[in-house]
Scaffold this motif. Structure first.
Motif, PDB file in Angstrom:
ATOM      1  N   TRP A  70       0.849  -1.194   0.000  1.00 19.64           N
ATOM      2  CA  TRP A  70       0.000   0.000   0.000  1.00 19.64           C
ATOM      3  C   TRP A  70       0.879   1.236   0.000  1.00 19.64           C
ATOM      4  O   TRP A  70       1.933   1.267   0.635  1.00 19.64           O
ATOM      5  CB  TRP A  70      -0.915   0.026   1.223  1.00 19.64           C
ATOM      6  CG  TRP A  70      -1.818   1.224   1.270  1.00 19.64           C
ATOM      7  CD1 TRP A  70      -2.964   1.416   0.549  1.00 19.64           C
ATOM      8  CD2 TRP A  70      -1.631   2.411   2.059  1.00 19.64           C
ATOM      9  NE1 TRP A  70      -3.502   2.649   0.847  1.00 19.64           N
ATOM     10  CE2 TRP A  70      -2.717   3.284   1.772  1.00 19.64           C
ATOM     11  CE3 TRP A  70      -0.680   2.825   2.984  1.00 19.64           C
ATOM     12  CZ2 TRP A  70      -2.861   4.531   2.375  1.00 19.64           C
ATOM     13  CZ3 TRP A  70      -0.814   4.073   3.575  1.00 19.64           C
ATOM     14  CH2 TRP A  70      -1.892   4.904   3.278  1.00 19.64           C
ATOM     15  N   TRP A 109     -11.194   6.502   9.010  1.00 19.22           N
ATOM     16  CA  TRP A 109     -10.497   6.305   7.735  1.00 19.22           C
ATOM     17  C   TRP A 109      -9.673   5.034   7.850  1.00 19.22           C
ATOM     18  O   TRP A 109      -9.225   4.669   8.932  1.00 19.22           O
ATOM     19  CB  TRP A 109      -9.593   7.502   7.465  1.00 19.22           C
ATOM     20  CG  TRP A 109      -8.705   7.403   6.263  1.00 19.22           C
ATOM     21  CD1 TRP A 109      -8.949   7.852   4.999  1.00 19.22           C
ATOM     22  CD2 TRP A 109      -7.395   6.804   6.212  1.00 19.22           C
ATOM     23  NE1 TRP A 109      -7.896   7.588   4.170  1.00 19.22           N
ATOM     24  CE2 TRP A 109      -6.921   6.936   4.894  1.00 19.22           C
ATOM     25  CE3 TRP A 109      -6.588   6.161   7.157  1.00 19.22           C
ATOM     26  CZ2 TRP A 109      -5.679   6.457   4.496  1.00 19.22           C
ATOM     27  CZ3 TRP A 109      -5.348   5.682   6.767  1.00 19.22           C
ATOM     28  CH2 TRP A 109      -4.901   5.841   5.442  1.00 19.22           C
ATOM     29  N   SER A 138      -6.706   2.496   5.351  1.00 16.85           N
ATOM     30  CA  SER A 138      -5.972   2.315   4.091  1.00 16.85           C
ATOM     31  C   SER A 138      -6.631   1.271   3.200  1.00 16.85           C
ATOM     32  O   SER A 138      -6.492   1.340   1.966  1.00 16.85           O
ATOM     33  CB  SER A 138      -4.520   1.914   4.387  1.00 16.85           C
ATOM     34  OG  SER A 138      -4.453   0.668   5.083  1.00 16.85           O
ATOM     35  N   ASP A 148      -9.496   1.097   2.301  1.00 19.98           N
ATOM     36  CA  ASP A 148     -10.460   1.747   1.413  1.00 19.98           C
ATOM     37  C   ASP A 148      -9.795   2.403   0.211  1.00 19.98           C
ATOM     38  O   ASP A 148     -10.487   2.884  -0.696  1.00 19.98           O
ATOM     39  CB  ASP A 148     -11.264   2.805   2.173  1.00 19.98           C
ATOM     40  CG  ASP A 148     -12.362   2.197   3.034  1.00 19.98           C
ATOM     41  OD1 ASP A 148     -12.782   1.063   2.752  1.00 19.98           O
ATOM     42  OD2 ASP A 148     -12.793   2.863   4.001  1.00 19.98           O
ATOM     43  N   TYR A 149      -8.465   2.407   0.181  1.00 18.82           N
ATOM     44  CA  TYR A 149      -7.738   3.079  -0.898  1.00 18.82           C
ATOM     45  C   TYR A 149      -6.611   2.175  -1.419  1.00 18.82           C
ATOM     46  O   TYR A 149      -5.430   2.501  -1.282  1.00 18.82           O
ATOM     47  CB  TYR A 149      -7.182   4.421  -0.415  1.00 18.82           C
ATOM     48  CG  TYR A 149      -8.271   5.322   0.115  1.00 18.82           C
ATOM     49  CD1 TYR A 149      -8.995   6.154  -0.739  1.00 18.82           C
ATOM     50  CD2 TYR A 149      -8.614   5.318   1.474  1.00 18.82           C
ATOM     51  CE1 TYR A 149     -10.019   6.959  -0.259  1.00 18.82           C
ATOM     52  CE2 TYR A 149      -9.639   6.121   1.959  1.00 18.82           C
ATOM     53  CZ  TYR A 149     -10.344   6.939   1.086  1.00 18.82           C
ATOM     54  OH  TYR A 149     -11.363   7.728   1.565  1.00 18.82           O
ATOM     55  N   THR A 189      -3.861   0.265  -3.774  1.00 21.48           N
ATOM     56  CA  THR A 189      -3.008   0.743  -4.863  1.00 21.48           C
ATOM     57  C   THR A 189      -2.933  -0.347  -5.926  1.00 21.48           C
ATOM     58  O   THR A 189      -3.799  -0.409  -6.786  1.00 21.48           O
ATOM     59  CB  THR A 189      -1.634   1.155  -4.339  1.00 21.48           C
ATOM     60  OG1 THR A 189      -1.104   0.141  -3.472  1.00 21.48           O
ATOM     61  CG2 THR A 189      -1.723   2.442  -3.543  1.00 21.48           C
ATOM     62  N   HIS A 233     -18.163   5.619  -3.588  1.00 22.44           N
ATOM     63  CA  HIS A 233     -16.772   5.200  -3.408  1.00 22.44           C
ATOM     64  C   HIS A 233     -16.544   3.829  -4.051  1.00 22.44           C
ATOM     65  O   HIS A 233     -17.390   2.938  -3.978  1.00 22.44           O
ATOM     66  CB  HIS A 233     -16.432   5.122  -1.920  1.00 22.44           C
ATOM     67  CG  HIS A 233     -15.002   4.761  -1.658  1.00 22.44           C
ATOM     68  ND1 HIS A 233     -13.980   5.674  -1.727  1.00 22.44           N
ATOM     69  CD2 HIS A 233     -14.428   3.566  -1.330  1.00 22.44           C
ATOM     70  CE1 HIS A 233     -12.834   5.071  -1.451  1.00 22.44           C
ATOM     71  NE2 HIS A 233     -13.079   3.798  -1.216  1.00 22.44           N
ATOM     72  N   TRP A 261     -13.644   0.572  -4.676  1.00 23.48           N
ATOM     73  CA  TRP A 261     -12.400  -0.112  -4.328  1.00 23.48           C
ATOM     74  C   TRP A 261     -11.883  -0.778  -5.593  1.00 23.48           C
ATOM     75  O   TRP A 261     -12.549  -1.646  -6.171  1.00 23.48           O
ATOM     76  CB  TRP A 261     -12.635  -1.162  -3.254  1.00 23.48           C
ATOM     77  CG  TRP A 261     -13.216  -0.628  -1.973  1.00 23.48           C
ATOM     78  CD1 TRP A 261     -12.550  -0.028  -0.943  1.00 23.48           C
ATOM     79  CD2 TRP A 261     -14.595  -0.657  -1.562  1.00 23.48           C
ATOM     80  NE1 TRP A 261     -13.411   0.317   0.060  1.00 23.48           N
ATOM     81  CE2 TRP A 261     -14.677  -0.051  -0.287  1.00 23.48           C
ATOM     82  CE3 TRP A 261     -15.774  -1.117  -2.146  1.00 23.48           C
ATOM     83  CZ2 TRP A 261     -15.877   0.083   0.414  1.00 23.48           C
ATOM     84  CZ3 TRP A 261     -16.972  -0.975  -1.468  1.00 23.48           C
ATOM     85  CH2 TRP A 261     -17.015  -0.382  -0.205  1.00 23.48           C
TER      86      TRP A 261
END
Length: 404
Positions: A83, A154, A156, A158-159, A161, A178, A180
């Motif tokens: 990540w 929040w 990670s 959820d975001y 790479t 949103h 993924w």
């Protein structure tokens, strides 16, 4: 020269480990970041059992060496960053710090830039902390007055790479919008977002791979616990260990492997627990919808070329604009669609960009000293008396691109 799968994975790990130049962290083994105590380049967070580490680092090799700082989470078994917090917004001036301010904002701050990871809706003196978990998830919690967890602000997970860890999602939130999804790196020498992505199509609920926006692969319909285009023993479908969930708010797949994780490599090749799948390489998967080559090309030209040599061309070719952010795969397709194009390679030291040559405009000069670039030629256009098929160089180059 034939490499077994296990050797491929080993080559990938060795190559990648050599590329990562880590800052020298302190020996702190804390897994929690609290307000008023920033994480600097000399510190790190380590998950409770030591599986994952969050820290600042630099990418060695290419033009990025010693110039850009990233914040990422690495898998400590293979030193791979699963990540990245700022892949497209690295710090250029100094390493910076990760901090939670008095209002609860989570941000990366350097002397000249600030990257906001989480911003509070309204300024208030919230009690907040962030922890790196053994799942590889970095989570920001709001706390109650007694120190217990009130809610997740929040995370990670959820975001993503380019990597899906167990319990991460590929899907979408119907209310917030949103999504993924995975986005490959631009090359094995850079962390910038590349040309390929893996996501869930909200119209069909199929996993899809996009190449610069165009769908080149779809998983097929989810039925009886598997995807239609992965329902084949020859493709070792057990490596795609997904579970499906859908309600009025969320629709997503979780990747639940216990022996590895799923990576989308720079060439769009999906590596699931060590087994690669693609629409361009030797492990072709069902569901591909690649562009058709022009009449001047053969069908075999639609796959990654195995003809290349290491060296330089005698004359400079045509270099595409750097702002196009081309990958080596984009360069291959540009050359493929240009009937006069005979050879191509990346244009820049970080293995990005595109330089092509037309027929009879340049001669190939082979290098035995290791100085130069891998120059690629289409088999249907190659004259063996002029260009040399160097299997060893091709395998090394292909492993670097397909494995990470």
């Amino acid at each position: 020269m034939v490499l077994t799968l296990s050797k491929r994975v080993l080559c990938f790990i060795v190559t990648l480990t050599c590329l990562l130049q880590l800052t020298k962290p302190s020996n702190l083994r804390e897994n929690t970041l609290v307000q008023g105590h920033p994480l600097a380049a000399t510190n790190r967070l380590i998950s409770p059992s030591g599986l994952y580490t969050l820290r600042f680092f630099q990418l060695d090799g290419g033009s990025e060496a010693n110039t850009k700082f990233y914040l990422g989470i690495s898998d400590n078994n293979i030193s791979y960053y699963v990540w990245l917090a700022n892949r497209d917004n690295p710090i250029h001036d100094d390493p910076g710090v990760l901090t939670i301010d008095e209002y609860g904002n989570l941000k990366i701050v350097s002397s000249s830039t600030t990257t906001i990871l989480y911003s509070v809706e309204a300024e208030s003196n919230k009690s907040v902390r962030a922890s790196l978990l053994d799942t590889g998830n970095f989570v920001l919690h709001e706390l109650n007055s007694d120190g217990s967890v009130k809610r997740v602000l929040w995370q990670s997970f959820d975001y993503p790479t380019d990597t899906i860890l167990p319990r991460m999602k590929i899907g979408y939130d119907k209310h917030s919008g949103h999504r993924w999804s995975l986005t490959a790196r631009r090359s094995y020498r850079t962390l910038w977002s590349g040309s390929f992505s893996l996501s869930l199509d909200p119209k069909t609920n199929q996993l899809i791979t996009r190449w610069r926006g165009a769908i080149i692969w779809s998983s097929g319909v989810w039925r009886n616990g598997s995807f239609g285009n992965l329902n084949s023993s020859s493709l070792e479908r057990e490596n795609f260990n997904f579970t499906f969930f859908s309600n009025e708010s969320l629709t997503y797949f979780e990747y639940a492997s216990v022996s590895g994780f799923l990576i989308m490599g720079p060439l769009g090749i999906i590596n699931a627990s060590g087994v690669p799948y693609s629409c361009t390489g030797s492990e072709i998967v069902h569901g591909c919808a690649m562009p058709q080559p022009p009449k001047c090309r053969k069908d075999s030209d639609l796959y990654l070329p195995s003809w290349n040599s290491f060296g330089e061309m005698s004359r400079k070719g045509y270099i595409f604009d750097e702002t196009e952010n081309l990958t080596i795969s984009d360069c291959w397709m540009r050359c493929l669609k240009n009937c006069s194009c005979e050879a191509y390679t990346y244009a820049f030291k970080d293995a990005t960009g595109c330089e092509i040559w037309s027929r009879d405009t340049s001669d190939f000069l082979e290098s035995n000293s290791g100085v130069g670039r891998p120059i690629f030629f289409f088999p249907s256009q190659t004259k063996t008396s002029k260009f040399i098929h160097t299997t060893e160089h091709f395998l090394l180059y292909n492993l670097k691109f397909s494995s990470i």
